[in-house]
Design a protein around this motif. Structure first.
Motif, PDB file in Angstrom:
ATOM      1  N   LEU A   5       0.842  -1.193   0.000  1.00 48.64           N
ATOM      2  CA  LEU A   5       0.000   0.000   0.000  1.00 48.64           C
ATOM      3  C   LEU A   5       0.877   1.243   0.000  1.00 48.64           C
ATOM      4  N   LYS A   6       0.559   2.168  -0.889  1.00 57.11           N
ATOM      5  CA  LYS A   6       1.294   3.437  -0.933  1.00 57.11           C
ATOM      6  C   LYS A   6       0.727   4.356   0.138  1.00 57.11           C
ATOM      7  N   CYS A   7       1.578   4.803   1.045  1.00 56.59           N
ATOM      8  CA  CYS A   7       1.076   5.576   2.181  1.00 56.59           C
ATOM      9  C   CYS A   7       1.867   6.857   2.399  1.00 56.59           C
ATOM     10  N   ILE A   8       1.255   7.776   3.138  1.00 57.97           N
ATOM     11  CA  ILE A   8       1.920   8.992   3.574  1.00 57.97           C
ATOM     12  C   ILE A   8       1.618   9.208   5.054  1.00 57.97           C
ATOM     13  N   ILE A   9       2.444  10.027   5.683  1.00 58.59           N
ATOM     14  CA  ILE A   9       2.283  10.377   7.095  1.00 58.59           C
ATOM     15  C   ILE A   9       2.085  11.881   7.180  1.00 58.59           C
ATOM     16  N   ILE A  10       1.064  12.315   7.910  1.00 57.36           N
ATOM     17  CA  ILE A  10       0.816  13.744   8.104  1.00 57.36           C
ATOM     18  C   ILE A  10       0.722  14.008   9.605  1.00 57.36           C
ATOM     19  N   ASP A  11       1.701  14.699  10.150  1.00 55.86           N
ATOM     20  CA  ASP A  11       1.731  14.997  11.589  1.00 55.86           C
ATOM     21  C   ASP A  11       2.662  16.176  11.815  1.00 55.86           C
ATOM     22  N   ASP A  12       2.240  17.144  12.626  1.00 51.25           N
ATOM     23  CA  ASP A  12       3.068  18.322  12.859  1.00 51.25           C
ATOM     24  C   ASP A  12       4.104  18.114  13.969  1.00 51.25           C
ATOM     25  N   GLU A  13       4.132  16.935  14.581  1.00 57.73           N
ATOM     26  CA  GLU A  13       5.109  16.633  15.624  1.00 57.73           C
ATOM     27  C   GLU A  13       6.255  15.793  15.036  1.00 57.73           C
ATOM     28  N   PRO A  14       7.473  16.318  15.034  1.00 53.44           N
ATOM     29  CA  PRO A  14       8.599  15.596  14.421  1.00 53.44           C
ATOM     30  C   PRO A  14       8.824  14.206  15.011  1.00 53.44           C
ATOM     31  N   LEU A  15       8.729  14.066  16.331  1.00 57.43           N
ATOM     32  CA  LEU A  15       8.970  12.763  16.953  1.00 57.43           C
ATOM     33  C   LEU A  15       7.912  11.742  16.539  1.00 57.43           C
ATOM     34  N   ALA A  16       6.660  12.197  16.442  1.00 58.09           N
ATOM     35  CA  ALA A  16       5.572  11.301  16.020  1.00 58.09           C
ATOM     36  C   ALA A  16       5.768  10.873  14.573  1.00 58.09           C
ATOM     37  N   ARG A  17       6.194  11.808  13.718  1.00 60.48           N
ATOM     38  CA  ARG A  17       6.446  11.470  12.305  1.00 60.48           C
ATOM     39  C   ARG A  17       7.561  10.433  12.189  1.00 60.48           C
ATOM     40  N   LYS A  26       9.729  -0.689   8.251  1.00 58.77           N
ATOM     41  CA  LYS A  26       9.989  -2.104   8.557  1.00 58.77           C
ATOM     42  C   LYS A  26       8.764  -2.988   8.312  1.00 58.77           C
ATOM     43  N   THR A  27       7.776  -2.432   7.596  1.00 63.21           N
ATOM     44  CA  THR A  27       6.567  -3.187   7.271  1.00 63.21           C
ATOM     45  C   THR A  27       6.538  -3.436   5.763  1.00 63.21           C
ATOM     46  N   PRO A  28       6.752  -4.675   5.318  1.00 58.20           N
ATOM     47  CA  PRO A  28       6.847  -4.970   3.873  1.00 58.20           C
ATOM     48  C   PRO A  28       5.592  -4.615   3.078  1.00 58.20           C
ATOM     49  N   ASP A  29       4.430  -4.622   3.735  1.00 60.12           N
ATOM     50  CA  ASP A  29       3.182  -4.350   3.014  1.00 60.12           C
ATOM     51  C   ASP A  29       2.926  -2.862   2.797  1.00 60.12           C
ATOM     52  N   LEU A  30       3.856  -2.014   3.222  1.00 64.04           N
ATOM     53  CA  LEU A  30       3.678  -0.565   3.077  1.00 64.04           C
ATOM     54  C   LEU A  30       4.836   0.051   2.299  1.00 64.04           C
ATOM     55  N   ASN A  31       4.505   1.051   1.491  1.00 58.20           N
ATOM     56  CA  ASN A  31       5.504   1.807   0.723  1.00 58.20           C
ATOM     57  C   ASN A  31       5.306   3.290   1.040  1.00 58.20           C
ATOM     58  N   LEU A  32       6.262   3.886   1.731  1.00 61.28           N
ATOM     59  CA  LEU A  32       6.135   5.281   2.167  1.00 61.28           C
ATOM     60  C   LEU A  32       6.460   6.231   1.023  1.00 61.28           C
ATOM     61  N   LEU A  33       5.459   7.080   0.664  1.00 60.13           N
ATOM     62  CA  LEU A  33       5.653   8.069  -0.400  1.00 60.13           C
ATOM     63  C   LEU A  33       6.165   9.400   0.128  1.00 60.13           C
ATOM     64  N   GLY A  34       5.883   9.693   1.403  1.00 61.81           N
ATOM     65  CA  GLY A  34       6.332  10.965   1.939  1.00 61.81           C
ATOM     66  C   GLY A  34       5.781  11.257   3.316  1.00 61.81           C
ATOM     67  N   CYS A  35       6.438  12.205   4.003  1.00 62.26           N
ATOM     68  CA  CYS A  35       6.001  12.687   5.316  1.00 62.26           C
ATOM     69  C   CYS A  35       5.730  14.186   5.213  1.00 62.26           C
ATOM     70  N   PHE A  36       4.660  14.647   5.868  1.00 69.11           N
ATOM     71  CA  PHE A  36       4.262  16.052   5.776  1.00 69.11           C
ATOM     72  C   PHE A  36       3.997  16.620   7.171  1.00 69.11           C
ATOM     73  N   GLU A  37       4.384  17.886   7.354  1.00 69.58           N
ATOM     74  CA  GLU A  37       4.178  18.554   8.638  1.00 69.58           C
ATOM     75  C   GLU A  37       2.762  19.070   8.802  1.00 69.58           C
ATOM     76  N   SER A  38       2.041  19.215   7.701  1.00 65.73           N
ATOM     77  CA  SER A  38       0.674  19.731   7.783  1.00 65.73           C
ATOM     78  C   SER A  38      -0.192  19.105   6.699  1.00 65.73           C
ATOM     79  N   ALA A  39      -1.494  19.114   6.957  1.00 62.71           N
ATOM     80  CA  ALA A  39      -2.441  18.586   5.970  1.00 62.71           C
ATOM     81  C   ALA A  39      -2.437  19.447   4.715  1.00 62.71           C
ATOM     82  N   ALA A  40      -2.259  20.748   4.884  1.00 68.80           N
ATOM     83  CA  ALA A  40      -2.260  21.656   3.741  1.00 68.80           C
ATOM     84  C   ALA A  40      -1.157  21.297   2.750  1.00 68.80           C
ATOM     85  N   GLU A  41       0.017  20.872   3.269  1.00 69.96           N
ATOM     86  CA  GLU A  41       1.130  20.500   2.395  1.00 69.96           C
ATOM     87  C   GLU A  41       0.829  19.236   1.587  1.00 69.96           C
ATOM     88  N   ALA A  42      -0.039  18.387   2.141  1.00 72.22           N
ATOM     89  CA  ALA A  42      -0.276  17.081   1.527  1.00 72.22           C
ATOM     90  C   ALA A  42      -1.458  17.059   0.569  1.00 72.22           C
TER      91      ALA A  42
END
Length: 249
Positions: A5-17, A26-42
Motif C-alpha cells: 500500500l502506498k502511504c503517507i504520514i501527516i503529523d506536525d510533531e517531528p517525533l511522532a512522524r 519495517k513493514t513490507p506491506d507498506l511503501n512510504l511516499l512521503g512525510c508532511f508537517e501539515s495537511a495543507a502540504e499534503a
C-alpha cells in the motif's frame, strides 16, 4: 496484497512522524511516499489519487485532520494517529479505518495496517466482481458501508430505499445495510432483469415480491408504494416473472 500500500504520514510533531516512519519502513506491506508537517502540504499529493493509505494526525494548524478527510478520495483509507481520544467519534463518522492514540506501539500499528490491507483487498474484489460480469450472471454484490465493505447475495435483497444521498438495503436475513450511493449508481449495480424501480425512493427485487395490494407491495408490515408512472411496467414484469408465489389484489 499483490503490491504494498502506498502511504503517507501527516503529523506536525517531528517525533511522532519519525516513529511512524520507522514503523512503515519495517513493514513490507507498506511503501512510504512521503512525510508532511501539515495537511495543507499534503493536499495536492492526496487529491492526485496516488495514495492508498494516510496516517493522519487530527490537531494540526490551518487544516485539521477531520477537515482534511473531506478532500480524501473514496479509495484512500485513513488511520488517525492522535493524542486526543475525544475526536474518535468524529473520526469514524468520516469513515476512518482506525483511531490510534499516541504513543502508538508497533503491535497496535500493525493491527490497524491489517484492517487497511483487508479493506483494500475487499475493495479490489468488489471492483472486479461488480464490473467483470454481465448483470444477469451476478450472484453477489459488495457495497461500501461506512468504513466496511459488505458482501450481499443478490437474492437476499428484498428492496432498497433511497434516503437523500444514502441507500439502504433490506434483506431476508440480517440487519439493513446503509451505503453512500446515488440512485443512478444503484440502478447500474443491481441486475436489471431481477430488480425494478417502482417509486422514486424504492427499488424492489421481483423474485421477493409475493403480495401486491392497492398499488402497494407488501413485505410483512412494510408497504412499498408503486407510483402511477411505474405501475404498468411493474405489473407486466411481475406477471411474466417465474416466481409463482404472487398474491396480486
Amino acid at each position: 496484497m499483490d503490491q504494498p500500500l502506498k502511504c503517507i504520514i501527516i503529523d506536525d510533531e517531528p517525533l511522532a512522524r519519525e516513529l511512524l516512519k520507522s514503523y512503515v519502513e519495517k513493514t513490507p506491506d507498506l511503501n512510504l511516499l512521503g512525510c508532511f508537517e501539515s495537511a495543507a502540504e499534503a493536499v495536492k499529493h492526496v487529491v492526485s489519487g496516488s495514495v492508498d493509505l494516510i496516517f493522519l494526525d487530527i490537531n494540526m494548524p490551518l487544516l485539521n485532520g477531520i477537515e482534511f478527510a473531506s478532500v480524501v478520495p473514496d479509495d484512500t483509507s485513513i488511520i488517525y494517529v492522535t493524542a486526543y481520544e475525544q475526536y474518535a467519534l468524529q473520526g469514524f463518522k468520516v469513515n476512518a479505518l482506525d483511531y490510534l492514540l499516541k504513543p502508538v506501539s508497533y503491535p497496535e500499528f500493525m493491527k490497524a495496517v491489517g484492517k487497511a490491507l483487508m479493506w483494500h483487498a475487499m475493495r479490489k474484489a468488489y471492483l472486479s466482481s461488480n464490473t467483470s460480469q454481465p448483470t444477469s450472471s451476478i450472484d453477489l454484490i459488495t457495497v461500501k458501508s461506512d468504513y466496511r465493505l459488505v458482501q450481499m447475495k443478490i437474492d437476499s435483497i428484498k428492496y432498497v430505499e433511497v434516503q437523500r444521498d444514502r441507500v439502504i438495503f433490506y434483506r431476508t436475513q440480517g440487519d439493513p445495510v446503509s451505503s453512500l450511493m446515488s440512485m443512478k449508481e444503484l440502478e447500474e449495480l443491481l441486475p436489471s432483469d431481477r430488480f425494478i424501480r417502482v417509486h422514486r425512493s424504492f427499488i424492489v427485487n421481483l423474485n421477493q415480491v409475493e403480495i401486491v395490494e392497492r398499488s402497494r407491495i407488501v413485505f410483512g408490515k412494510t408497504y412499498i408504494p408503486i407510483s402511477d408512472t411505474k405501475k404498468d411496467e411493474f405489473m407486466s414484469r411481475l406477471k411474466n416473472n417465474p416466481n409463482d408465489n404472487k398474491n396480486i389484489q
